[in-house]
Every structure is written in C-alpha cells, then in structure tokens.
Write a protein that holds these residues in place. Structure first.
Motif, short mmCIF file in Angstrom:
data_model
loop_
_atom_site.label_atom_id
_atom_site.label_comp_id
_atom_site.label_asym_id
_atom_site.label_seq_id
_atom_site.Cartn_x
_atom_site.Cartn_y
_atom_site.Cartn_z
N PRO A 176 -1.17 -3.63 -0.27
CA PRO A 176 -1.74 -4.87 -0.19
C PRO A 176 -2.43 -5.08 1.37
O PRO A 176 -3.32 -5.37 1.80
N ILE A 177 -1.68 -4.40 2.38
CA ILE A 177 -1.88 -4.56 3.55
C ILE A 177 -2.77 -3.31 4.20
O ILE A 177 -3.92 -3.50 4.71
N LYS A 178 -2.88 -2.29 3.37
CA LYS A 178 -3.63 -1.04 3.64
C LYS A 178 -5.18 -1.46 3.21
O LYS A 178 -6.00 -1.18 3.47
N GLN A 179 -5.13 -2.30 2.04
CA GLN A 179 -6.22 -2.36 1.28
C GLN A 179 -7.01 -3.56 2.09
O GLN A 179 -8.43 -3.74 2.08
N LEU A 180 -6.27 -4.21 3.09
CA LEU A 180 -7.21 -5.25 4.03
C LEU A 180 -7.82 -4.38 5.03
O LEU A 180 -8.46 -4.99 5.95
N GLY A 181 -7.26 -2.82 5.13
CA GLY A 181 -8.09 -2.15 6.52
C GLY A 181 -7.18 -1.74 7.40
O GLY A 181 -7.61 -1.00 8.33
N PHE A 182 -6.05 -2.51 7.58
CA PHE A 182 -4.99 -2.23 8.79
C PHE A 182 -4.68 -0.59 8.55
O PHE A 182 -4.16 -0.28 7.76
N THR A 183 -4.48 0.01 9.86
CA THR A 183 -4.14 1.48 9.95
C THR A 183 -2.96 1.67 10.96
O THR A 183 -2.62 2.78 11.23
N GLY A 184 -2.75 0.79 11.70
CA GLY A 184 -1.50 0.61 12.61
C GLY A 184 -0.97 -0.66 12.67
O GLY A 184 -1.14 -1.70 12.04
N ASN A 185 0.19 -0.48 13.73
CA ASN A 185 0.77 -1.74 13.79
C ASN A 185 0.34 -2.49 15.32
O ASN A 185 0.80 -2.26 16.26
N PHE A 186 -0.67 -3.47 15.11
CA PHE A 186 -1.29 -4.07 16.24
C PHE A 186 -0.14 -5.14 16.88
O PHE A 186 -0.11 -5.46 18.11
N MET A 187 0.81 -5.50 16.30
CA MET A 187 1.91 -6.33 16.87
C MET A 187 3.25 -5.67 16.92
O MET A 187 4.25 -6.21 17.05
N ARG A 188 2.99 -4.28 17.31
CA ARG A 188 4.06 -3.50 17.48
C ARG A 188 5.18 -3.84 18.92
O ARG A 188 6.42 -3.73 18.80
N TYR A 189 4.65 -4.72 19.60
CA TYR A 189 5.12 -4.97 20.88
C TYR A 189 5.19 -6.34 21.04
O TYR A 189 5.38 -6.93 22.35
#
Length: 354
Positions: A176-189
């Motif tokens: 479900p997250i991948k289908q929204l277009g996200f390819t990395g962790n923007f909130m990693r830090y």
C-alpha cells in the motif's frame, strides 16, 4: 569406486543447487550511502536491506552476521543473530520468510557501531546452507548548518528514530505504501516533540481535547536561516488526512506543514501545525534562525498535539531523511541539568533550549 562417484555427484549437485539459489537472491540496501550518525561518543547506522527472492523456492533467513572493520581492514567487532535456542534471536526480525517470488524489507538490526568503523561485512544465511555476503561502506555525517531546537519549551522527545521508533520502521516495500509512490524513508531521522509543563505532564484532564495539551498553540521556531519551499495551512486540527492524496501530495501526511530549505538538498520539515497559524508566510519567504513560523496543532496524521520535525534531502516521493544535530540546549535529568552535546537526541529524552 561407485560409492566415491556417487559422493562426488551428490556434493557437486549440492554445489550447483547452492550456487543457483544464490543467483536468485538479490540483496541491496537503501539509502545508497548510509550515514554514521553521532550519538554520545559512538555512531548509529540507519539503513535498510531489500531482499528479493527471484525463485519459486521458499527461503528462510536462519542467520545474519556482521563484521566491523577499521580503515586498515582490521576487525573491530562481530555480532550475529541466529536460530539457536528455544527463542531464537533471528526471530527478532519481523520478516524472515520468502514464500516463492517475493520481496521483504529488513531493517538493519545492528544499528550501534564503533565510531572507528569504516566497513561492515554482512553474511546472510538462508535455509542453513546458502550464504551471501554484502559489504556496506558508511560515511560520516557532518551537518553544514547549526540548528537550534524548534521549540523553546521543556519538551519530551516522545518518539525519535531509534531502532524501535515508528519513524525508523517505515516499510516502503509494503505494497500500500509502495503504490503511493514512496521509494525511501523520508522520516528516517525524524522526531515527535511534545511540550511538558514544569511537573513533566503532557496534558490536563484526560487529554481528549486538543486544548488539554500544554503544547497546543505553542510557538514553532525555524531551526536555522532559510527559505520556505512548501507550506500548507488550510487543514483542520482534527487528526485526519486523505491517504489517497499522498500519491500526488507526499507531504499531506503532516496536515499543515512548513518546509524550509537551508542549502543544497537540506530541508527542515515542521508538521501537524495549527490551522492558519503561519502568520502570512508563503513560499519564497526568507526566515531567520529562531523566528516564529507557526504554532503546534493536531492536523494530519496526529494522535495528539505535537510537533513532527525532520530533515530530508527533498520534498518528493524519493526523499530520504538526514540526521539533525542541535546546539544550545540542556538535557533534563530529573532535578539535574546537563549541557547537551551537538549530537543526536533520542527517544525518551527531556530537553529544553537555553
């Protein structure tokens, strides 16, 4: 003679099987250049492995070992997880089974490393017999701009980005997250900051109302000089957001937000802000360190009033998080205070700007 020939065939056949299996297991890691984050005299590594089973055979990760080496390629330390015992340590990894063709994201389970570490060699063992090695070479992170805390108040780091934090454990391989277009962790830090009163309480009464929370409506400050590159102030403080909209608006998760650019590929993001609290700011406006930019709210994906703060390298779906180090604050230790170092703060810390 026949026995020897049969033994050779058996061993040779096993070798072929293992080799073929290795060729059908793809292991990569993200981000492409993992960073060594400074945490009180040691370093922390925050990256993920993406493991793809390209065969129809079932695979199970039964052991994972890491060896740490210095710049002279001398061994510093070794750690492992395996399937030994009645409660095997390998089971601390959530997804260790690949049934046929599939992909799992594996959060690096060895985040704490000696600061002298120059290279890490991971050995993945599948089905007790298939070994694959992966070398990771991290880089030191040096923050180009000094940051102050985005709040003047006494604050609890309600959730940071340690190994157990939900910010750290953002599975962008989850369908479900991948289908929204996200390819990395923007909130990693990222951090979730909650304002405390002098007694260390977060709210009055039962905390059901936004106004019960001591932080609701508190001033949010720019952590450094910069330029506003994105802003949203029209969302209600109702703790909701439109999930499908993330496909076109990757920042919608945060309800009302402000993003400030501090340099090439360095953006600070302030989320869950109060409706219409940005005092007329707009994209393109220049802001100064310590300037009031908005108020804490409860907009977007927010269980209660708090400030979500993160630093990232872009504002699109491909964004990756960056560490953030703060200056000029105290660590509150009960009745005592300790001057904060310019390193990462972490989940559970109670801090206050000087």
């Amino acid at each position: 003679m026949k026995v020897i020939q049969s033994f050779i065939v058996l061993v040779f056949g096993l070798t072929v099987l293992v080799t073929n299996a290795q060729n059908k297991i793809k292991i990569e890691y993200k981000p492409e250049h993992p960073l060594k984050e400074k945490i009180e005299g040691q370093s922390s590594l925050n990256f993920d492995f993406i493991i793809e089973n390209q065969s129809k055979d079932s695979l199970k990760l039964t052991r994972l070992e890491v060896s740490l080496f210095d710049k002279q390629n001398k061994l510093i330390q070794q750690k492992f997880l395996d399937n030994n015992g009645t409660a095997p340590s390998i089971n601390t990894i959530p997804n260790i089974q690949w049934n046929s063709v599939s992909t799992n994201l594996l959060f690096n389970p060895f985040p704490d490393v000696n600061s002298m570490t120059d290279k890490l060699e991971y050995t993945f063992t599948f089905n007790d017999s298939i070994e694959i090695k992966k070398v990771v070479i991290p880089g030191d992170y040096e923050q180009a701009t000094d940051f102050i805390l985005p709040l003047k108040n006494k604050i609890l780091v309600y959730d940071g980005h340690d190994f157990y934090s939900h910010h750290r454990r953002f599975d962008y391989e989850f369908t479900p997250i991948k289908q929204l277009g996200f390819t990395g962790n923007f909130m990693r830090y990222a951090y979730d900051f909650v304002v405390l009163n002098p007694e260390g309480k977060r709210y009055l009464n039962n905390g059901k109302n936004d106004t019960d929370w001591f932080g609701f409506g508190t001033d949010v400050l720019a952590v450094a000089d910069g330029e506003i590159t994105a802003i949203e102030m029209n969302q209600k403080d109702d703790k909701t957001f439109d999930i499908p909209s993330l496909k076109d608006k990757p920042l919608a998760l945060y309800g009302n937000y402000i993003v400030i650019k501090h340099g090439e590929n360095i953006y600070s993001m302030y989320g869950h802000l109060k409706n219409q609290s940005a005092a007329g700011l707009k994209v393109g406006d220049k802001v100064k360190k310590g300037q009031k930019i908005a108020l804490i709210g409860a907009s977007g994906s927010s269980f209660f009033p708090h400030l979500h703060f993160e630093v990232r390298n872009s504002i699109n779906h491909q964004a990756e998080g960056l560490p953030s180090y703060f200056k000029n604050y105290n660590l509150i230790l009960g009745s005592a205070k300790k001057e904060g170092t310019t390193h990462t703060i972490t989940t559970g810390d109670i801090i206050q700007s000087k």
